[in-house]
Design an enzyme around this catalytic site. Structure first.
Site, PDB file in Angstrom:
ATOM      1  N   GLY A 242       0.829  -1.222   0.000  1.00  0.00           N
ATOM      2  CA  GLY A 242       0.000   0.000   0.000  1.00  0.00           C
ATOM      3  C   GLY A 242       0.852   1.256   0.000  1.00  0.00           C
ATOM      4  O   GLY A 242       0.339   2.358   0.187  1.00  0.00           O
TER       5      GLY A 242
ATOM      6  N   LYS B  63     -12.548  -4.470   7.229  1.00  0.00           N
ATOM      7  CA  LYS B  63     -11.436  -4.102   8.113  1.00  0.00           C
ATOM      8  C   LYS B  63     -11.425  -4.972   9.372  1.00  0.00           C
ATOM      9  O   LYS B  63     -10.365  -5.406   9.815  1.00  0.00           O
ATOM     10  CB  LYS B  63     -11.505  -2.618   8.490  1.00  0.00           C
ATOM     11  CG  LYS B  63     -11.267  -1.654   7.346  1.00  0.00           C
ATOM     12  CD  LYS B  63      -9.989  -1.910   6.562  1.00  0.00           C
ATOM     13  CE  LYS B  63      -8.719  -1.460   7.228  1.00  0.00           C
ATOM     14  NZ  LYS B  63      -7.525  -1.734   6.390  1.00  0.00           N
TER      15      LYS B  63
HETATM   16  P1  NAP Z   1      -5.446   4.300  -0.921  1.00  0.00           P
HETATM   17  O1  NAP Z   1      -4.756   5.541  -1.281  1.00  0.00           O
HETATM   18  O2  NAP Z   1      -6.526   3.813  -1.833  1.00  0.00           O
HETATM   19  O3  NAP Z   1      -4.383   3.171  -0.687  1.00  0.00           O
HETATM   20  C1  NAP Z   1      -4.702   1.793  -0.811  1.00  0.00           C
HETATM   21  C2  NAP Z   1      -3.436   1.055  -1.183  1.00  0.00           C
HETATM   22  O4  NAP Z   1      -3.746  -0.338  -1.277  1.00  0.00           O
HETATM   23  C3  NAP Z   1      -2.889   1.482  -2.544  1.00  0.00           C
HETATM   24  O5  NAP Z   1      -1.488   1.422  -2.504  1.00  0.00           O
HETATM   25  C4  NAP Z   1      -3.454   0.424  -3.465  1.00  0.00           C
HETATM   26  O6  NAP Z   1      -2.685   0.191  -4.633  1.00  0.00           O
HETATM   27  C5  NAP Z   1      -3.359  -0.792  -2.567  1.00  0.00           C
HETATM   28  N1  NAP Z   1      -4.242  -1.874  -3.033  1.00  0.00           N
HETATM   29  C6  NAP Z   1      -5.574  -1.881  -3.023  1.00  0.00           C
HETATM   30  N2  NAP Z   1      -6.015  -3.034  -3.568  1.00  0.00           N
HETATM   31  C7  NAP Z   1      -4.902  -3.738  -3.923  1.00  0.00           C
HETATM   32  C8  NAP Z   1      -4.671  -5.002  -4.544  1.00  0.00           C
HETATM   33  N3  NAP Z   1      -5.679  -5.800  -4.925  1.00  0.00           N
HETATM   34  N4  NAP Z   1      -3.375  -5.407  -4.737  1.00  0.00           N
HETATM   35  C9  NAP Z   1      -2.350  -4.613  -4.388  1.00  0.00           C
HETATM   36  N5  NAP Z   1      -2.513  -3.400  -3.793  1.00  0.00           N
HETATM   37  C10 NAP Z   1      -3.770  -2.980  -3.584  1.00  0.00           C
HETATM   38  O7  NAP Z   1      -6.163   4.435   0.526  1.00  0.00           O
HETATM   39  P2  NAP Z   1      -5.594   4.939   1.935  1.00  0.00           P
HETATM   40  O8  NAP Z   1      -6.595   5.895   2.470  1.00  0.00           O
HETATM   41  O9  NAP Z   1      -4.188   5.319   1.848  1.00  0.00           O
HETATM   42  O10 NAP Z   1      -5.739   3.601   2.781  1.00  0.00           O
HETATM   43  C11 NAP Z   1      -4.635   2.797   3.113  1.00  0.00           C
HETATM   44  C12 NAP Z   1      -4.996   1.876   4.253  1.00  0.00           C
HETATM   45  O11 NAP Z   1      -5.386   2.644   5.401  1.00  0.00           O
HETATM   46  C13 NAP Z   1      -6.161   0.928   3.974  1.00  0.00           C
HETATM   47  O12 NAP Z   1      -5.865  -0.300   4.609  1.00  0.00           O
HETATM   48  C14 NAP Z   1      -7.336   1.601   4.687  1.00  0.00           C
HETATM   49  O13 NAP Z   1      -8.332   0.683   5.054  1.00  0.00           O
HETATM   50  C15 NAP Z   1      -6.623   2.178   5.895  1.00  0.00           C
HETATM   51  N6  NAP Z   1      -7.313   3.276   6.540  1.00  0.00           N
HETATM   52  C16 NAP Z   1      -7.559   4.421   5.842  1.00  0.00           C
HETATM   53  C17 NAP Z   1      -8.187   5.471   6.475  1.00  0.00           C
HETATM   54  C18 NAP Z   1      -8.473   6.762   5.767  1.00  0.00           C
HETATM   55  O14 NAP Z   1      -9.243   7.592   6.290  1.00  0.00           O
HETATM   56  N7  NAP Z   1      -7.868   7.013   4.600  1.00  0.00           N
HETATM   57  C19 NAP Z   1      -8.580   5.358   7.820  1.00  0.00           C
HETATM   58  C20 NAP Z   1      -8.302   4.183   8.499  1.00  0.00           C
HETATM   59  C21 NAP Z   1      -7.657   3.150   7.852  1.00  0.00           C
HETATM   60  P3  NAP Z   1      -2.881   1.046  -5.971  1.00  0.00           P
HETATM   61  O15 NAP Z   1      -1.968   2.217  -5.813  1.00  0.00           O
HETATM   62  O16 NAP Z   1      -2.451   0.131  -7.049  1.00  0.00           O
HETATM   63  O17 NAP Z   1      -4.318   1.431  -6.057  1.00  0.00           O
END
Ligand code: NAP
Length: 340
Positions: A9, A164
Site C-alpha cells: 500500500g 477491516k
Molecule cells: P489508498 O490511497 O486507496 O491506498 C490503498 C493502497 O492499497 C494502494 O497502494 C493500493 O494500490 C493498494 N491496493 C488496493 N487493492 C490492492 C490489490 N488488490 N493489490 C495490491 N494493492 C492494492 O487508501 P488509503 O486511504 O491510503 O488507505 C490505506 C490503508 O489505510 C487501507 O488499509 C485503509 O483501510 C486504511 N485506513 C484508511 C483510512 C483513511 O481515512 N484514509 C482510515 C483508516 C484506515 P494502488 O496504488 O495500485 O491502487
C-alpha cells in the site's frame, strides 16, 4: 546496518507518507505496485528524496498467492497497509473483503515464510473498533477503546468496516499461530491532510473533494467522525516499527468532530471560496436523499446524530505520538486542492 522494510500500500494516500518518512530516516524500502505499466501510481515515490538509493519497486497483487514471498525474504519488518478504502464498489465480497482478508493472509503468510521478518505493523481502522456510531450507546460505552471490536457490520451493512474487522481478526489469528514475528495494529480514524500520492482512490480525498465542490451545499448530515492528520498516521506506523516494547492495537485520532465543525474551519480560513453547506440537513430528509449519496436508510438511522468518542491515550503515552491540530490538517489539505 540499514534495515529493510516492505510497505504494502506504499503507493497510496497514507502509504506514500510512510515511504517518505522511512526513506528520510535511511531505511531501505520495498514497495509493491500492481503493474509497472501504471506509472501514475508510483512516479511520485521515485521523486522522493533518497529514493534512487533506497527504494525498490516490485510487481505484486494482494490476491496472487505467494506474490510477496520474495520481497519478504531479507526484509526486517513489514507494514501491511494495502487494502481498498472506497465506498464506490459493486460487489462487497470481491471488491472489499477479499483483498482485505485474502491480502492479509497472503502478506502475513510471506512474513511467516521469511527467515528475516521480526515485526509486522498492520493498518487496520477505527472501523474495526466499531461499526455504527450508535454502537457506543447500545454497548453502554462512554468512549471506544482498543478493547472494542466492530460486531455490527456485515457484507450488507457497512461492508468496508466489515472488511477491516475481518482482516484485523485474521491478522491476530495468524499471529497467534507463530512466534517469528510480532504484530502491532494501527487503528486510524478518518484520515485527512495533503496527498503525495499520484493517483489514489482513497475515500479521504473524495470526501474533501465532495465537500468543497458543493455536493452537500443544501445541508450536511449530522455525522461525527474521529479525524487525524495523514502525516501523523505515517508517524504512528514508524513509531510502531521502531519501538520494540510496543504491542497490541493503537487507536489514532486527534479529535471527534462533525461535518459542520469541519465546514466552520474551512469557512474561517477560506471565507466565501467554496459552496459549503450552511446548515445541518434534518435526519428525516436524509432518509429520502441518502440513497443518492450511496448511503442506506439503515446507515442514516444508526449513525446520523450520534456523537462518538475515542480513548487515544495509548497512542499518546505508549506510542509517543504527538498530534497535528485538526485545523492545520484541514487548511493544508484545502490549500493543496486549491493549488491543484
Ligand atoms: P489508498 O490511497 O486507496 O491506498 C490503498 C493502497 O492499497 C494502494 O497502494 C493500493 O494500490 C493498494 N491496493 C488496493 N487493492 C490492492 C490489490 N488488490 N493489490 C495490491 N494493492 C492494492 O487508501 P488509503 O486511504 O491510503 O488507505 C490505506 C490503508 O489505510 C487501507 O488499509 C485503509 O483501510 C486504511 N485506513 C484508511 C483510512 C483513511 O481515512 N484514509 C482510515 C483508516 C484506515 P494502488 O496504488 O495500485 O491502487
Amino acid at each position: 546496518m540499514t534495515k529493510t522494510i516492505l510497505v504494502t500500500g506504499g503507493t497510496g494516500y497514507i502509504g506514500s507518507w510512510v515511504v517518505k518518512e522511512l526513506l528520510e530516516k535511511g531505511y531501505r524500502v520495498r514497495v509493491p505496485v500492481r503493474s509497472f505499466n501504471r506509472k501514475d501510481k508510483y512516479l511520485h515515490l521515485q521523486n522522493l528524496p533518497n529514493s534512487t538509493n533506497l527504494l525498490e519497486l516490485f510487481e505484486a497483487d494482494l490476491l496472487i498467492h505467494g506474490a510477496f514471498d520474495k520481497a519478504a525474504e531479507g526484509a526486517d519488518a513489514i507494514i501491511h497497509m494495502a487494502s481498498p478504502f472506497t465506498l464506490r464498489f459493486k460487489d462487497p465480497q470481491r471488491d472489499l473483503v477479499d483483498p482485505a482478508v485474502k491480502g492479509t493472509r497472503n502478506v502475513l503468510g510471506a512474513a511467516s515464510k521469511s527467515s528475516t521478518v521480526k515485526r509486522v505493523v498492520l493498518t487496520s481502522s477505527v472501523a474495526a473498533v466499531h461499526g455504527d456510531n450508535i454502537d457506543m450507546v447500545e454497548q453502554r460505552l462512554s468512549e471506544f477503546t482498543e478493547e472494542n471490536y466492530n460486531t455490527t457490520s456485515s457484507l450488507k451493512h457497512q461492508p468496508y468496516s466489515f472488511s477491516k474487522v475481518q482482516a484485523e481478526r485474521e491478522a491476530w489469528r495468524i499471529n497467534a499461530e507463530q512466534s517469528k514475528w510480532e504484530l502491532v495494529v494501527i487503528n486510524p480514524a478518518l484520515v485527512l491532510g495533503p496527498s503525495l500520492a499520484g493517483n489514489s482512490n482513497s475515500e479521504s480525498l473524495q470526501i474533501m473533494k465532495d465537500l468543497i465542490s458543493g455536493k452537500y451545499r443544501f445541508g450536511a448530515p449530522d455525522l461525527y467522525f474521529g479525524f487525524v492528520d495523514v502525516r501523523d498516521v505515517a508517524k504512528a506506523h514508524v513509531l510502531a516499527l521502531e519501538n520494540p516494547s510496543v504491542s497490541g492495537r493503537f487507536i489514532i485520532a486527534e479529535r471527534v468532530a462533525n461535518f459542520m465543525e469541519l465546514v466552520a474551519i474551512i469557512n474561517n480560513k477560506f471565507p466565501g471560496q467554496f459552496k459549503l453547506p450552511k446548515m445541518v440537513a434534518p435526519k428525516w430528509l436524509l432518509y429520502f436523499v441518502s440513497p443518492l449519496f450511496g448511503l442506506s436508510p439503515r446507515f442514516v438511522a444508526r449513525n446520523v446524530g450520534y456523537r462518538i468518542a475515542f480513548n487515544t491515550s495509548r497512542s499518546r503515552h505508549e506510542l509517543g505520538l504527538g498530534y497535528t491540530p485538526f485545523e492545520h490538517t484541514v487548511v493544508d489539505m484545502v490549500n493543496q486542492f486549491k493549488k491543484n
